[in-house]
Design a protein around this motif. Structure first.
Motif, PDB file in Angstrom:
ATOM      1  N   ASP A  63      75.703 -26.704 -25.776  1.00 35.19           N
ATOM      2  CA  ASP A  63      75.073 -27.978 -25.429  1.00 35.19           C
ATOM      3  C   ASP A  63      76.155 -28.927 -24.941  1.00 35.19           C
ATOM      4  O   ASP A  63      77.220 -29.041 -25.555  1.00 35.19           O
ATOM      5  CB  ASP A  63      74.395 -28.599 -26.662  1.00 35.19           C
ATOM      6  N   LEU A  64      75.876 -29.604 -23.819  1.00 38.57           N
ATOM      7  CA  LEU A  64      76.833 -30.585 -23.326  1.00 38.57           C
ATOM      8  C   LEU A  64      76.834 -31.768 -24.274  1.00 38.57           C
ATOM      9  O   LEU A  64      75.770 -32.284 -24.639  1.00 38.57           O
ATOM     10  CB  LEU A  64      76.436 -31.049 -21.922  1.00 38.57           C
ATOM     11  N   PRO A  65      78.020 -32.224 -24.712  1.00 45.07           N
ATOM     12  CA  PRO A  65      78.068 -33.308 -25.690  1.00 45.07           C
ATOM     13  C   PRO A  65      77.402 -34.592 -25.190  1.00 45.07           C
ATOM     14  O   PRO A  65      76.778 -35.306 -25.948  1.00 45.07           O
ATOM     15  CB  PRO A  65      79.567 -33.513 -25.943  1.00 45.07           C
ATOM     16  N   GLU A  66      77.550 -34.901 -23.909  1.00 43.24           N
ATOM     17  CA  GLU A  66      76.939 -36.108 -23.350  1.00 43.24           C
ATOM     18  C   GLU A  66      76.010 -35.691 -22.222  1.00 43.24           C
ATOM     19  O   GLU A  66      76.240 -36.012 -21.064  1.00 43.24           O
ATOM     20  CB  GLU A  66      78.014 -37.078 -22.878  1.00 43.24           C
ATOM     21  N   ASP A  67      74.965 -34.975 -22.562  1.00 40.77           N
ATOM     22  CA  ASP A  67      74.018 -34.477 -21.581  1.00 40.77           C
ATOM     23  C   ASP A  67      73.219 -35.642 -21.008  1.00 40.77           C
ATOM     24  O   ASP A  67      72.460 -36.296 -21.735  1.00 40.77           O
ATOM     25  CB  ASP A  67      73.090 -33.459 -22.255  1.00 40.77           C
ATOM     26  N   PRO A  68      73.358 -35.928 -19.693  1.00 41.41           N
ATOM     27  CA  PRO A  68      72.640 -37.068 -19.110  1.00 41.41           C
ATOM     28  C   PRO A  68      71.118 -36.954 -19.220  1.00 41.41           C
ATOM     29  O   PRO A  68      70.424 -37.961 -19.213  1.00 41.41           O
ATOM     30  CB  PRO A  68      73.061 -37.032 -17.628  1.00 41.41           C
ATOM     31  N   MET A  69      70.607 -35.725 -19.338  1.00 43.93           N
ATOM     32  CA  MET A  69      69.160 -35.566 -19.425  1.00 43.93           C
ATOM     33  C   MET A  69      68.613 -36.139 -20.726  1.00 43.93           C
ATOM     34  O   MET A  69      67.434 -36.447 -20.830  1.00 43.93           O
ATOM     35  CB  MET A  69      68.792 -34.084 -19.292  1.00 43.93           C
ATOM     36  N   ARG A  70      69.472 -36.314 -21.718  1.00 44.50           N
ATOM     37  CA  ARG A  70      69.033 -36.854 -23.016  1.00 44.50           C
ATOM     38  C   ARG A  70      69.006 -38.374 -23.052  1.00 44.50           C
ATOM     39  O   ARG A  70      68.621 -38.962 -24.052  1.00 44.50           O
ATOM     40  CB  ARG A  70      69.964 -36.352 -24.117  1.00 44.50           C
ATOM     41  N   ASP A  71      69.431 -39.014 -21.972  1.00 46.07           N
ATOM     42  CA  ASP A  71      69.478 -40.481 -21.930  1.00 46.07           C
ATOM     43  C   ASP A  71      68.071 -41.015 -21.704  1.00 46.07           C
ATOM     44  O   ASP A  71      67.609 -41.134 -20.576  1.00 46.07           O
ATOM     45  CB  ASP A  71      70.419 -40.939 -20.815  1.00 46.07           C
ATOM     46  N   SER A  72      67.391 -41.343 -22.772  1.00 46.13           N
ATOM     47  CA  SER A  72      65.986 -41.752 -22.674  1.00 46.13           C
ATOM     48  C   SER A  72      65.812 -43.106 -21.965  1.00 46.13           C
ATOM     49  O   SER A  72      64.698 -43.467 -21.585  1.00 46.13           O
ATOM     50  CB  SER A  72      65.353 -41.801 -24.069  1.00 46.13           C
ATOM     51  N   ALA A  73      66.895 -43.835 -21.763  1.00 46.04           N
ATOM     52  CA  ALA A  73      66.788 -45.129 -21.089  1.00 46.04           C
ATOM     53  C   ALA A  73      66.646 -44.971 -19.578  1.00 46.04           C
ATOM     54  O   ALA A  73      66.135 -45.863 -18.904  1.00 46.04           O
ATOM     55  CB  ALA A  73      68.007 -45.991 -21.404  1.00 46.04           C
ATOM     56  N   GLY A  74      67.093 -43.835 -19.046  1.00 47.05           N
ATOM     57  CA  GLY A  74      67.064 -43.636 -17.599  1.00 47.05           C
ATOM     58  C   GLY A  74      65.740 -43.069 -17.119  1.00 47.05           C
ATOM     59  O   GLY A  74      65.023 -42.395 -17.857  1.00 47.05           O
ATOM     60  N   THR A  75      65.424 -43.348 -15.859  1.00 46.43           N
ATOM     61  CA  THR A  75      64.237 -42.750 -15.247  1.00 46.43           C
ATOM     62  C   THR A  75      64.525 -41.265 -15.006  1.00 46.43           C
ATOM     63  O   THR A  75      65.692 -40.844 -15.016  1.00 46.43           O
ATOM     64  CB  THR A  75      63.924 -43.417 -13.892  1.00 46.43           C
ATOM     65  N   PRO A  76      63.491 -40.458 -14.760  1.00 45.30           N
ATOM     66  CA  PRO A  76      63.739 -39.051 -14.449  1.00 45.30           C
ATOM     67  C   PRO A  76      64.710 -38.882 -13.273  1.00 45.30           C
ATOM     68  O   PRO A  76      65.606 -38.037 -13.325  1.00 45.30           O
ATOM     69  CB  PRO A  76      62.343 -38.505 -14.122  1.00 45.30           C
ATOM     70  N   ALA A  77      64.547 -39.689 -12.223  1.00 43.02           N
ATOM     71  CA  ALA A  77      65.432 -39.584 -11.055  1.00 43.02           C
ATOM     72  C   ALA A  77      66.872 -39.924 -11.427  1.00 43.02           C
ATOM     73  O   ALA A  77      67.810 -39.220 -11.040  1.00 43.02           O
ATOM     74  CB  ALA A  77      64.938 -40.490  -9.932  1.00 43.02           C
ATOM     75  N   GLU A  78      67.047 -41.006 -12.189  1.00 43.36           N
ATOM     76  CA  GLU A  78      68.409 -41.407 -12.593  1.00 43.36           C
ATOM     77  C   GLU A  78      69.058 -40.322 -13.441  1.00 43.36           C
ATOM     78  O   GLU A  78      70.240 -40.018 -13.280  1.00 43.36           O
ATOM     79  CB  GLU A  78      68.355 -42.723 -13.380  1.00 43.36           C
ATOM     80  N   ARG A  79      68.299 -39.732 -14.350  1.00 45.55           N
ATOM     81  CA  ARG A  79      68.860 -38.693 -15.223  1.00 45.55           C
ATOM     82  C   ARG A  79      69.208 -37.439 -14.445  1.00 45.55           C
ATOM     83  O   ARG A  79      70.266 -36.829 -14.671  1.00 45.55           O
ATOM     84  CB  ARG A  79      67.869 -38.396 -16.352  1.00 45.55           C
ATOM     85  N   LEU A  80      68.335 -37.039 -13.510  1.00 48.47           N
ATOM     86  CA  LEU A  80      68.633 -35.842 -12.736  1.00 48.47           C
ATOM     87  C   LEU A  80      69.848 -36.059 -11.842  1.00 48.47           C
ATOM     88  O   LEU A  80      70.722 -35.192 -11.746  1.00 48.47           O
ATOM     89  CB  LEU A  80      67.414 -35.415 -11.903  1.00 48.47           C
ATOM     90  N   VAL A  81      69.937 -37.218 -11.216  1.00 44.97           N
ATOM     91  CA  VAL A  81      71.113 -37.520 -10.385  1.00 44.97           C
ATOM     92  C   VAL A  81      72.375 -37.495 -11.245  1.00 44.97           C
ATOM     93  O   VAL A  81      73.412 -36.963 -10.832  1.00 44.97           O
ATOM     94  CB  VAL A  81      70.957 -38.871  -9.653  1.00 44.97           C
ATOM     95  N   ALA A  82      72.308 -38.045 -12.452  1.00 47.20           N
ATOM     96  CA  ALA A  82      73.479 -38.030 -13.344  1.00 47.20           C
ATOM     97  C   ALA A  82      73.877 -36.594 -13.687  1.00 47.20           C
ATOM     98  O   ALA A  82      75.069 -36.274 -13.762  1.00 47.20           O
ATOM     99  CB  ALA A  82      73.179 -38.827 -14.615  1.00 47.20           C
ATOM    100  N   CYS A  83      72.896 -35.718 -13.882  1.00 45.99           N
ATOM    101  CA  CYS A  83      73.190 -34.307 -14.156  1.00 45.99           C
ATOM    102  C   CYS A  83      73.876 -33.654 -12.961  1.00 45.99           C
ATOM    103  O   CYS A  83      74.854 -32.903 -13.113  1.00 45.99           O
ATOM    104  CB  CYS A  83      71.902 -33.552 -14.496  1.00 45.99           C
ATOM    105  N   LEU A  84      73.374 -33.932 -11.760  1.00 48.04           N
ATOM    106  CA  LEU A  84      73.966 -33.366 -10.545  1.00 48.04           C
ATOM    107  C   LEU A  84      75.388 -33.895 -10.349  1.00 48.04           C
ATOM    108  O   LEU A  84      76.294 -33.145  -9.974  1.00 48.04           O
ATOM    109  CB  LEU A  84      73.095 -33.685  -9.329  1.00 48.04           C
ATOM    110  N   ARG A  85      75.575 -35.190 -10.623  1.00 45.00           N
ATOM    111  CA  ARG A  85      76.932 -35.765 -10.522  1.00 45.00           C
ATOM    112  C   ARG A  85      77.898 -35.081 -11.493  1.00 45.00           C
ATOM    113  O   ARG A  85      79.062 -34.874 -11.177  1.00 45.00           O
ATOM    114  CB  ARG A  85      76.903 -37.262 -10.839  1.00 45.00           C
ATOM    115  N   LEU A  86      77.389 -34.770 -12.673  1.00 44.20           N
ATOM    116  CA  LEU A  86      78.214 -34.090 -13.666  1.00 44.20           C
ATOM    117  C   LEU A  86      78.706 -32.752 -13.115  1.00 44.20           C
ATOM    118  O   LEU A  86      79.880 -32.408 -13.259  1.00 44.20           O
ATOM    119  CB  LEU A  86      77.405 -33.887 -14.945  1.00 44.20           C
TER     120      LEU A  86
END
Length: 198
Positions: A63-86
């Motif tokens: 498990d990624l320690p800071e998995d962006p998909m777990r950031d419940s404050a972000g929209t689905p688009a923001e979280r997916l973009v953060a994952c791709l940036r990672l």
């Protein structure tokens, strides 16, 4: 905590792949990195393929320690973009990106790759697809993902990332990173359901 010989081998191999995804996990190189004999390594992993498959399977489960998909404050688009940036950030920019591209070229393009090299590449590709499918599954469960096959969506996103990683290795200016951000947002939008109007 003392690690078993098998764990030392797996940690060494995973570290080598983390440092260089094109690293050849040869018996000698991994044994030297793990501080064990080649005979010990062969006892646990008789072939290079078994070693690669076991390492990649183990990485699947991390498990990624800071998995962006777990950031419940972000929209689905923001979280997916953060994952791709990672995923893109693991290659870096400038000299680091060029070194990554050169290693990929030397390992898989410059000359016909060996069967072991092809096997290792396909295992790493499966790892990338698996990571993206894991994230996309979360979005599907939330009702945010567009209809379609998860693996097809994941492979589309990996293709976009491959293009961006190649661009990072080429001469460019800082404006390219702004374009990259827009490209990631466009790619994410292509696999997500349109957001409901507020």
């Amino acid at each position: 905590m003392a690690h078993s010989t098998r764990d030392k081998i797996l940690i060494a191999a995973a570290t080598m792949l983390g440092e260089d995804p094109t690293a050849r996990l040869s018996v000698r190189a991994v044994a030297a990195r793990a501080g064990v004999s080649t005979g010990s390594l062969r006892h646990f992993f008789p072939t290079q393929r078994e070693l690669v498959d076991t390492v990649v399977a183990g990485i699947h489960d991390i498990d990624l320690p800071e998995d962006p998909m777990r950031d419940s404050a972000g929209t689905p688009a923001e979280r997916l973009v953060a994952c791709l940036r990672l995923m893109v950030s693991q290659v870096g920019t400038g000299d680091r990106a060029r070194a990554h591209w050169r290693a990929q070229h030397d390992a898989y393009i410059a000359a016909p790759p060996s069967e072991d090299a092809v096997h290792a590449y396909l295992a790493l590709e499966r790892l990338g697809v698996h990571r993206l499918v894991t994230w996309l599954t979360v979005l599907r469960e939330e009702g945010a993902l567009a209809p379609g096959d998860l693996e097809r969506h994941a492979r589309f996103l990996l293709t976009v990332l491959s293009g961006l990683l190649t661009e990072r290795a080429l001469p460019g200016d800082r404006a390219r990173l702004e374009f990259e951000a827009g490209t990631l947002a466009t790619a994410a939008a292509a696999v997500l359901r349109p957001a409901a109007p507020a």
